[in-house]
Design an enzyme around this catalytic site. Structure first.
Site: not given
Ligand SMILES: [Zn+2]
Length: 286
Positions: A80, A211
């Site tokens: 990531d 999120s």
């Molecule tokens: Zn990210």
């Protein structure tokens, strides 16, 4: 089984669901993520940020990859937010099957140059590559990346970017932030912009900073072309909020008594995301 990001996402694009990418940097949490994805028959991307990889060390990776090989659902092991060519090479060396090249903090042409160079190296050894165009916000000091103001992805630039770099998927900025939103902040996705990008760009689209956005918006984004959603803060908050509660009992000492209720709380949050992304049961499509 272990597979590539491209394989995981092409099925999601064909069947209009989003693969969850859960960030892990701890063995107990990683076991919990594998378990819940197997229980719900969801494909998954195990996402590890370079800072997380530094934290756990490269020697952590053989265990994750071994677990992915044994999984009863498709798994891609994904770096990531790789921001340098060297981090991409490290990911290749560690056995990742997918990488993100996060160059959107750079000027457009420099982002293209970095992403293209990293993509050529990753593709040469069979990894999939996610590019990034537009910046997403950052809500708190523990958020992994981001800017104070969001620069939305331009659909025409996205077409140029994908063509020039050869990426297999594209992270877009449509109004999300990394981290947990403060109470005064009302996150809102530009779903019309997402539709315009999806109409022009031929590769699966990715949403970071998912999120804390309202569930109906996230659910709609999945129907409008998002095929991968990164979840990091939400599962970590669930895990550690439970841990704070468990640790009220000062007699506890063993990880094997402290961690299981925390993993269970994290799994409940992950399960909710899997259902929201319409990813449950989709392992059978592979
Ligand atoms: Zn990210």
């Amino acid at each position: 089984m272990l597979t590539t990001g491209t394989r995981i996402l092409e099925v999601a694009a064909e069947h209009d669901f989003a693969v969850p990418a859960f960030n892990i940097s701890d063995w107990a949490m990683s076991q919990g993520i594998f378990e819940i994805c197997e229980e719900l028959r969801s494909p998954v991307m195990i996402a590890i940020h370079p800072d997380e990889l530094t934290h756990v060390g490269g020697d952590f990776m053989p265990a994750v990859i071994q677990r992915a090989h044994k999984a009863s659902v498709p798994v891609a092991v994904h770096l990531d937010h790789g921001t340098t060519y060297e981090q991409i090479i490290w990911a290749i060396q560690c056995g990742f099957t997918s990488v993100m090249v996060a160059g959107s903090m750079l000027p457009f042409q420099e982002n293209i140059a970095l992403t293209k160079r990293a993509a050529e190296a990753a593709h040469a050894v069979g990894l999939s590559v996610e590019g990034e165009l537009g910046t997403i916000g950052k809500t708190d000091v523990e958020a992994e990346d981001g800017t104070q103001t969001i620069i939305y992805t331009d659909p025409d630039d996205a077409v140029t970017f994908v063509r020039e770099t050869g990426v297999d998927s594209l992270a877009v900025a449509i109004g999300t932030c990394h981290g947990i939103y403060p109470s005064w902040m009302k996150p809102e996705l530009k779903l019309d912009l997402l539709e315009r990008i999806d109409a022009k760009v031929g590769v699966p689209l990715v949403l970071h900073g998912g999120s804390g956005n309202p569930d109906p918006e996230i659910g709609q984004s999945v129907k409008l072309g998002i095929n991968k959603i990164n979840i990091s803060s939400d599962i970590k908050v669930a895990y550690h909020e439970k841990m704070r509660e468990v640790l009220q009992d000062k007699g506890l000492r063993e990880p094997l008594t402290i961690q299981p209720p925390c993993v269970a709380a994290m799994k409940a949050t992950a399960a909710h995301k899997i259902e929201l992304f319409d990813a449950g049961g989709r392992a059978s499509l592979y």
